[in-house]
Structures are given as structure tokens and as C-alpha cells.
Design a protein around this motif. Structure first.
Motif, PDB file in Angstrom:
ATOM      1  N   ALA A   1       0.830  -1.208   0.000  1.00  0.00           N
ATOM      2  CA  ALA A   1       0.000   0.000   0.000  1.00  0.00           C
ATOM      3  C   ALA A   1       0.861   1.253   0.000  1.00  0.00           C
ATOM      4  CB  ALA A   1      -0.927  -0.005   1.216  1.00  0.00           C
ATOM      5  N   LEU A   2       1.936   1.253   0.756  1.00  0.00           N
ATOM      6  CA  LEU A   2       2.832   2.416   0.780  1.00  0.00           C
ATOM      7  C   LEU A   2       3.486   2.625  -0.581  1.00  0.00           C
ATOM      8  CD1 LEU A   2       4.481   1.849   4.278  1.00  0.00           C
ATOM      9  CD2 LEU A   2       3.058   3.801   3.639  1.00  0.00           C
ATOM     10  N   MET A   3       3.938   1.541  -1.188  1.00  0.00           N
ATOM     11  CA  MET A   3       4.526   1.658  -2.512  1.00  0.00           C
ATOM     12  C   MET A   3       3.503   2.186  -3.510  1.00  0.00           C
ATOM     13  SD  MET A   3       6.632  -1.936  -2.462  1.00  0.00           S
ATOM     14  CE  MET A   3       6.718  -2.044  -4.230  1.00  0.00           C
ATOM     15  N   GLY A   4       2.253   1.756  -3.343  1.00  0.00           N
ATOM     16  CA  GLY A   4       1.209   2.137  -4.269  1.00  0.00           C
ATOM     17  C   GLY A   4       0.862   3.612  -4.254  1.00  0.00           C
ATOM     18  N   LEU A   5       1.286   4.338  -3.228  1.00  0.00           N
ATOM     19  CA  LEU A   5       1.032   5.780  -3.202  1.00  0.00           C
ATOM     20  C   LEU A   5       1.845   6.529  -4.259  1.00  0.00           C
ATOM     21  CD1 LEU A   5       0.962   6.501   0.646  1.00  0.00           C
ATOM     22  CD2 LEU A   5      -0.979   6.494  -0.928  1.00  0.00           C
ATOM     23  N   GLY A   6       2.930   5.929  -4.704  1.00  0.00           N
ATOM     24  CA  GLY A   6       3.754   6.593  -5.719  1.00  0.00           C
ATOM     25  C   GLY A   6       4.546   7.758  -5.167  1.00  0.00           C
ATOM     26  N   VAL A   7       4.930   7.703  -3.911  1.00  0.00           N
ATOM     27  CA  VAL A   7       5.675   8.803  -3.284  1.00  0.00           C
ATOM     28  C   VAL A   7       7.115   8.787  -3.752  1.00  0.00           C
ATOM     29  CG1 VAL A   7       6.403   9.820  -1.092  1.00  0.00           C
ATOM     30  CG2 VAL A   7       4.171   8.705  -1.275  1.00  0.00           C
TER      31      VAL A   7
END
Length: 829
Positions: free
Chosen positions: A214-220
């Protein structure tokens, strides 16, 4: 839920420690909840109450027990013990087991863990907000007998995501490349220390801080602003911890991807260099083979069991890969597999697969769909870096499917000099291809920052990625030239191009080949002094490799590998056969065999040794042999049966005084007389402790040669544990005190005409070679593959110049000064 009071019993014998004195702010500040801390005095961790094991950490240092009244009790053994990777811990239960108060949950090797962990203090905590009453304030507790206190089930507090105080703050992500796998895993670890629900918000989207995917999926990206929102009793502390993890500045693990070269007028195919090199070979197409996934499911319980078993199997395989990479000091691979392990633990990915099973799908279909859905999320972001992380997800998915019995579609064989072409390739795929037949890789997708690229670079495998649809033009068996450094593949080379490429490849390999070709000759310095360059080996395979690389013999055969990780002691015949195989692989070259060098830190059930506060200072090396003379006798008889005996040199480890050498020699003489052997092998002494270096002149009178183990000599001289991570940068064999002990050893040996070698890691350091030669060392023993390089290094030096320089090094103040002076003298020699 009952209103009765729950009595928690002490899980371990020990002394009560105030919670605020625990050397970790997560625990001492109460961030993990109320509880009791105990300094353990016994190795067995017992259940403090009846209940069900809810969770066991994969490293066995922590577990959660849910009591019959539904209260979660966390038992955490030691501080920073997760870094031990399970070493020193033996779990006797698994998640889902029903246990009774007093039942053994985990067994701890207290000595082993104490040497490597910050603290052994064991915590019994109530992570969901419960409170203990009547707790012990001080004194000693008896496991399974004394009470830790009483807990009313109704006192249990909020689960993650419940109501409570709220904390909101901004953070700037400082990780190179943004929130990709490893930084996301760091954030995940910080979040898991708290009961609060923690969300990371970015551009209108939100993700749980407990989910890597989920953190990776934010695209930060790097230097992007995010918002951290925490709700719960420990919200403020949780938010602060996650913000610190987000704002930790880390370096990237990859080089910037060079731009793809443009295709030339000759029709060359362009791509991005992922691993530089040049190769001539024939195309072998490894087109993606879609795994045939069964669509029919068993019962829900059966499919949940399949999913759970696959997860356990894959986690164990990844952990084994991490351990193997760590042993080989392959930091890049270790980091990659650690990130894969975080994905295998990702709660959202697992929950998505579980929802598929609940919906009636098979476990394999559920895993496939979960990976595809999460992959689509990352690909839709349009971020190339995150798109490359999809390969990690697919790798995990393939591992899980194969663990469920699906064929992986990879070939077990390749044609010679294969340049493999594929749409994409996973790191685990690359590891399973036969390396000896693999000349290069060409991928339609991927990038220079992918995990596969990192592994390809570590393998020295020319790799071109991001080639695009033009890979479809390449036919099976087609001869090509791959010049990945130039970002180019020549699909139709003529003889002129092939000849030019062969010349360039030959030029690049020339230096390495020359070193190997010349390795068989003696290593003579420029002023004519011969230095023997031998190899450190553990078995016949290592010995054969040493012979191929021109070793002058074996400078150290470690026999302990025959003894560890087994249930019974190797008998005389097994030991003789193993050592004879090493002899046979070396031709007529001498072999130095070190007698068994183990102590209380090695797990040998058939050779029980007493528990010790510090095994490094206890029964080690020859002391173990003296404590168990029957073990030493069996080994000595095996060695004395080797043929020809004239090539055998016996090396005694951990000698501290002359009487020990005499004792071993007397035993060898007695065994020779018993067997009717008239010949005696040479007997050497390892110089590993300062007393041996100081007494080198007396030891050399009794021994035939001396061999310096610089690893142990460094730790004992500097009083710094060689396994202590915090002291690693100070544990330097270039310390002038070490150099003086080496000089003292050589001087003592020369009084009796004896030679001195070095079999420790210092011998493999190219910068250290002139220093050692200058101090009078005449033999160096290194890893087999390093023999050609070290021989070449010796040949570039003059002994007299080294000797004069070494005299000046002995007068310097510290290791840094010695290194700087040595680099100035010899680094560009």
C-alpha cells in the motif's frame, strides 16, 4: 468475555527490571503497552496463562498469546534480537497452537544471544491497553510459579483503527527513490511497534503504514511531502516514529540508469545497460510461460491451509536466500531478498488473497489475482521506479504458486553461450538458470534499477533491459553480439563485427587470464624472495578450486565443518576419507590441517560442552581437545593415516602457552608408536592470542612453524568482539599493536629458523600484503579464487622496500594512520 481476573505467571526465571529502565524507548516509554520486564536466568520461556498462540515472529524472538478471555499478551525476548534472524532461538509452538500455563513456548541460547543482542531483558506486555494490578516491584521470579499480576479482561483497550487521540503531522520522504520496497519496509517496521491506526496520505490517497504494498502504491517520490495520521492511545508516539522512518535519509542501491543508446543505421537494437559487459552468443528465447493455475477449489479450510503452507514455505526459502547472501557478503542480494520477505509478510496482499479464498476461489487463483491487482495499482501510477517493483510482486507470486505445485516453466538446461531473451525475468528465475551456460540477458522490459539488474551486476552478467518490442525480431539460435555497456545488441553481425567483438572481449579478459595462467608459478618478489600463497579450504571441492587457481598448497583446512550440524560425531574413517580427498585434489602440495576448533558457541548435541558466559574466552580450540581427549585422539589417528604423511602439517588452534604444544606433540608421538608409524608430520601453532605472540620464541622452539590467525588475534588484542556490529569499524588488523605482535612473532620464529604464515583475512587484503611481507611473513593463505591476484601482488613488490616501510608503520599511532601511509606507499604500485 468473562469479568474474572486473569493471573499472569512469570514466563521465565529472572530478576524484575523497571520497565522504564529497558534499553529501548519503544518499550521503556510504554509505546507497546503496560507490562513487566525480566532479566532472564533460565533458557525456557513458558506460557504465562492458558490460551492460544496468535502469532510467532519468524525469528522466534517474540510471540503473542491470546488468553481464554480474549486478552493479547506479547512476550518479547531481548532487545534488537530480531537482527539475529532466529539464531539462538528454538520455537516449540506455532501460531494456532493451544497452550497451557507453564508450557514451554520458546527456548533461548542465552549465551549466544547475549553476545550479539543489546540486552536479554524479556518483556511481557499488554499491547492493547490492558493494565496489570498487584505486579511484582522487585526481586527474583520463578517461572510458572510466581505471579506477574492480575488483569481484568474488561480493561483491554482499543484495537488498531479504534477511537482515541489523534495525531496529524507532515513529513518529507528522504529515501533515495521514494517509498519503494526497502524504505516502505522500514516504515512498516516502525508502525508495527504501536497499537494506533496509522495512515500515510499523499495526493488524495491513503495507505496503511503497516502495508509495504500500500505504501509503494502511493507513488511517493524522494523529497515528496506526505501527511501522517495516527489514531489511538499511542497516536503521538506512533506518528513521530513513522515520520522518523519516512525522513531517514538512505542512499540508493543502484546506479542511475544510463540512457538507451540509439539504434544505428546497421539495424542494431537499443536498450538500457543494466549490467555492463560484452558477449557473443546465440539467442535462447525464454518467452513468458503463463502458469497453469487450477480453477477448481477444495473446501475453504483446505484452500486456507494451502495458502498458509505456501507462505511458510516461501518465507523459509527467502530466509535461506538471505542467510546465503549474508554468508557470501553479497549485500545487494541480501537487501533484495529482505525486501521480498517484507512482501511475503504484507498484510494487505495476504488479506486480498484470503478474500479470494473466502469468495470460493482456489488458493492459487486467489494469489494470482491478488498479485495482478496490486501490480496494476503500481503500474497505473506511471512511475518507472515503482513499475519495476512489480517484478518483485510477480516474483513472490510465482514462488507461492510453485509452492502450491504449479510448474514454473523454466528450462533445466540451456545451450552453451546462451543469450537469454525474455519479456521480463524475475530474480528467482535468474538464480535458477544454469550460470555456466548463460552468456547474457536481453529483456523487453525492466530497468537498470530493478532487483534483477542488481543481481546480474553481482554475477558479472552482461544485461540489456527496456529493449521494447524489438526483442520479437530475435529468433531462436540467432547469433548476436551483446554490448550492454554501449546499450546495444547487434542482431546480424558479420565476420568483421564478430572478429572485432572477439578482440575486445579478449582484451578485457586478458588481465584476468594472465593472472590465472601465471598463478601456477612461484610468487617471487622483485628481489628474488619466494612467498608461498596457499588457500584456506573446507573440503575437497575447495581444494580442487585451489589447485586450479595455482595455490602452493593448503594453508588452512578447517575440519570443524565435518563436526557441526549433525547428530553424531564423525568416526575416524569418515575424517580420514574427507582429509584424504583434500590431499588427492592438491597433487604433491602440502596441506595444513587445523585440529577441531569449536567451543560452546557451536551446537553439537553429541559433544555437550558446559554453558559459558563468554565462549570466546572459554573452551575453544585445543582446550576443547584437552577437555575431550577421546575426540582429539580420533582426529589425530585419522590425520596420521593420511598418505603421504610427508605432506601433512598439523596446526593447533588457540595455543596460549608452551606446555600445550608439548602435550599435543607427546600425544602424536604416542599414537604414532601405537600404530607403528616412524614418520612424524610437521606441527604448527596458531598465533591467535597475545600471549602466543609474546611467547613466539619459546613456541617456535617446540613447533615447526607458526601461523597467525589475524581475525582472532585482532579481537583479543583490542578486546573487541569480532561479532560486535558497533565496533566493526574499529576492529582493524592494521592497528599498530597488531603489527607489533606480528613483528614479535616473526622475530621469535627466526631465532629457531622457523617460518611464519598468515591464514586470517588480513592475508587476502591487497593493501596488507606489502605490510605483512615487510614484517617478515613468508606464507599467505587466502580464498582459492584470490590466489592469482595475491601472487601477482607479491611479484610487484621488493622485500627490502617493504621491510623499511614496515618499520615506519610500527611507529604510527592508530590503524587509520597505518592505512593512510600504506595506501600512499602501495595502493597504486
Amino acid at each position: 468475555m468473562s469479568d474474572s481476573m486473569i493471573s499472569l505467571l512469570a514466563p521465565v526465571d529472572g530478576i524484575v527490571v523497571p520497565l522504564q529502565n529497558v534499553p529501548d524507548p519503544v518499550f521503556s516509554a510504554g509505546m507497546m503497552g503496560d507490562g513487566v520486564a525480566i532479566e532472564p536466568l533460565s533458557p525456557r520461556i513458558l506460557a504465562p496463562a492458558d490460551g492460544v498462540v496468535r502469532q510467532v515472529a519468524r525469528t522466534f524472538h517474540a510471540l503473542t498469546l491470546t488468553t481464554r478471555d480474549g486478552v493479547d499478551v506479547l512476550i518479547h525476548i531481548g532487545i534488537d534480537t530480531v537482527n539475529l534472524g532466529g539464531e539462538g532461538f528454538t520455537a516449540h509452538v506455532a501460531a494456532g497452537d493451544t497452550v497451557s500455563a507453564g508450557q514451554c513456548l520458546v527456548e533461548v541460547d542465552l549465551d549466544r544471544v547475549a553476545r550479539r543482542a543489546v540486552s536479554l531483558v524479556t518483556l511481557v506486555l499488554l499491547p492493547e491497553g490492558g493494565q496489570l494490578s498487584g505486579r511484582p516491584r522487585a526481586g527474583q521470579l520463578r517461572a510458572g510459579v510466581d505471579s506477574l499480576g492480575l488483569l481484568r479482561p474488561g480493561d483491554g483497550a482499543m484495537a488498531a483503527g479504534g477511537d482515541g487521540p489523534e495525531a496529524r503531522a507532515s513529513a518529507i520522504v528522504r529515501h533515495a527513490g521514494g517509498l519503494h520496497a526497502r524504505p516502505a519496509a522500514m516504515v512498516q517496521a516502525a508502525a508495527r511497534a504501536f497499537s494506533a491506526d496509522i495512515q500515510v496520505e499523499y495526493r488524495g490517497h491513503s495507505a496503511s503504514a503497516r502495508s509495504v504494498v500500500a505504501l509503494m502504491g502511493l507513488g511517493v517520490g524522494e523529497d515528496d511531502d506526505v501527511t501522517v495520521l495516527a489514531r489511538g492511545e499511542d497516536a503521538a508516539a506512533a506518528a513521530d516514529a513513522v515520520i522518523r522512518a519516512l525522513q531517514t535519509r538512505t542512499r540508493g542501491d543502484h546506479a542511475a540508469a544510463p540512457s538507451a543508446a540509439q539504434a544505428g543505421p546497421d539495424g542494431g537494437i537499443a536498450g538500457v545497460c543494466a549490467s555492463a559487459g560484452m558477449a557473443i552468443g546465440r539467442i535462447h528465447r525464454l518467452d513468458a510461460v503463463a502458469l497453469v493455475v487450477e480453477e477448481t477449489a477444495g473446501t475453504r479450510d483446505e484452500e486456507f491451509a494451502r495458502l498458509s503452507q505456501a507462505l511458510v514455505s516461501v518465507r523459509e526459502a527467502i530466509q535461506a536466500a538471505i542467510a546465503d547472501a549474508a554468508r557470501r557478503r553479497a549485500a545487494a542480494e541480501e537487501s533484495i531478498f529482505t525486501a521480498h520477505l517484507a512482501l511475503a509478510d504484507d498484510p494487505e496482499l495476504i488479506a486480498l488473497a484470503e478474500r479470494g479464498v473466502i469468495a470460493g476461489k482456489s488458493a492459487s487463483v486467489s494469489v494470482r489475482d491478488a498479485v495482478e491487482e496490486q501490480g496494476r495499482v503500481l503500474l497505473a501510477l506511471g512511475n518507472p521506479l515503482l513499475a519495476e517493483r512489480v517484478a518483485d510482486l510477480r516474483d513472490l507470486g510465482r514462488r507461492l504458486l510453485v509452492a502450491m505445485g504449479m510448474p514454473d516453466g523454466l528450462p533445466s538446461e540451456l545451450p552453451p553461450e546462451s543469450i537469454v531473451v525474455a519479456d521480463d525475468l524475475l530474480p528467482s528465475d535468474l538464480n535458477r538458470l544454469p550460470r555456466e551456460r548463460l552468456a547474457g540477458l536481453v529483456l523487453a522490459r525492466g530497468g537498470a534499477t530493478s532487483h534483477l539488474a542488481i543481481i546480474a551486476r553481482a554475477m558479472g552478467l552482461p544485461t540489456l533491459v527496456a529493449v521494447g518490442e524489438r526483442v520479437r525480431e530475435l529468433s531462436e539460435g540467432q547469433r548476436v553480439i551483446l554490448d550492454s555497456a554501449a546499450g546495444r545488441l547487434d542482431p546480424e553481425p558479420g565476420e568483421v563485427e564478430l572478429d572485432a567483438a572477439r578482440a575486445r572481449i579478449a582484451e578485457r579478459e586478458n588481465t584476468r587470464r594472465q593472472l590465472l595462467e601465471n598463478a601456477g608459478g612461484p610468487a617471487l618478489t622483485q628481489d628474488g624472495c619466494r612467498i608461498d600463497v596457499a588457500a584456506n579450504v573446507a573440503n575437497a571441492g575447495d581444494a580442487a578450486e585451489a589447485a586450479e587457481h595455482g595455490a602452493d598448497g593448503v594453508g588452512l583446512l578447517r575440519t570443524e565443518l565435518l563436526f557441526i550440524e549433525r547428530d553424531s560425531m564423525p568416526d575416524e574413517n569418515e575424517q580420514r576419507e574427507a582429509c584424504q580427498a583434500v590431499f588427492d585434489a592438491l597433487g604433491d602440495r602440502p596441506v595444513i590441517v587445523r585440529t577441531l576448533d569449536v567451543g560452546g558457541d557451536k551446537d553439537m548435541p553429541y559433544l555437550p560442552l558446559p554453558a559459558e558466559d563468554n565462549p570466546a574466552l572459554g573452551l575453544r580450540g585445543i582446550r576443547t581437545g584437552f577437555a575431550r581427549p577421546e575426540v582429539l585422539d580420533v582426529q589425530l589417528r585419522a590425520l596420521l593415516a593420511l598418505k603421504p604423511l610427508s605432506r601433512l602439517r598439523i596446526l593447533i588452534p588457540m595455543i596460549a602457552e608452551v606446555a600445550e604444544v608439548r602435550r599435543v606433540r607427546e600425544r602424536i608421538d604416542a599414537l604414532c608408536a601405537e600404530a607403528g608409524i616412524g614418520e612424524r608430520p610437521e606441527l604448527g601453532v596458531m598465533i591467535e592470542v597475545p600471549s602466543a605472540a609474546v611467547l613466539a620464541d619459546q613456541l617456535a622452539r617446540e613447533a615447526d612453524f607458526l601461523s597467525i590467525g589475524t581475525n582472532d588475534l585482532t579481537q583479543y588484542t583490542l578486546a573487541m568482539d569480532r561479532c560486535h556490529a558497533g565496533l566493526a569499524d574499529r576492529l582493524d588488523p592494521f592497528h599498530p599493536a597488531l603489527l607489533r605482535l606480528i613483528a614479535m612473532t616473526v622475530a621469535g620464529a627466526r631465532k629457531h629458523g622457523k617460518w611464519v604464515g598468515v591464514c586470517g583475512a588480513m592475508a587476502s587484503d591487497s593493501l596488507a600484503v606489502p605490510v605483512l611481507l615487510g614484517l617478515g611473513v613468508t606464507e599467505l593463505s587466502v580464498a582459492p579464487v584470490l590466489v592469482p591476484e595475491i601472487k601477482a601482488r607479491v611479484r610487484s613488490l621488493a622485500i627490502e622496500q617493504c621491510r623499511k616501510a614496515a618499520e615506519g608503520l610500527l611507529l604510527l599511532d592508530d590503524a587509520r594512520s597505518v592505512r593512510e601511509r600504506a595506501a600512499a606507499l602501495w595502493q597504486h604500485h
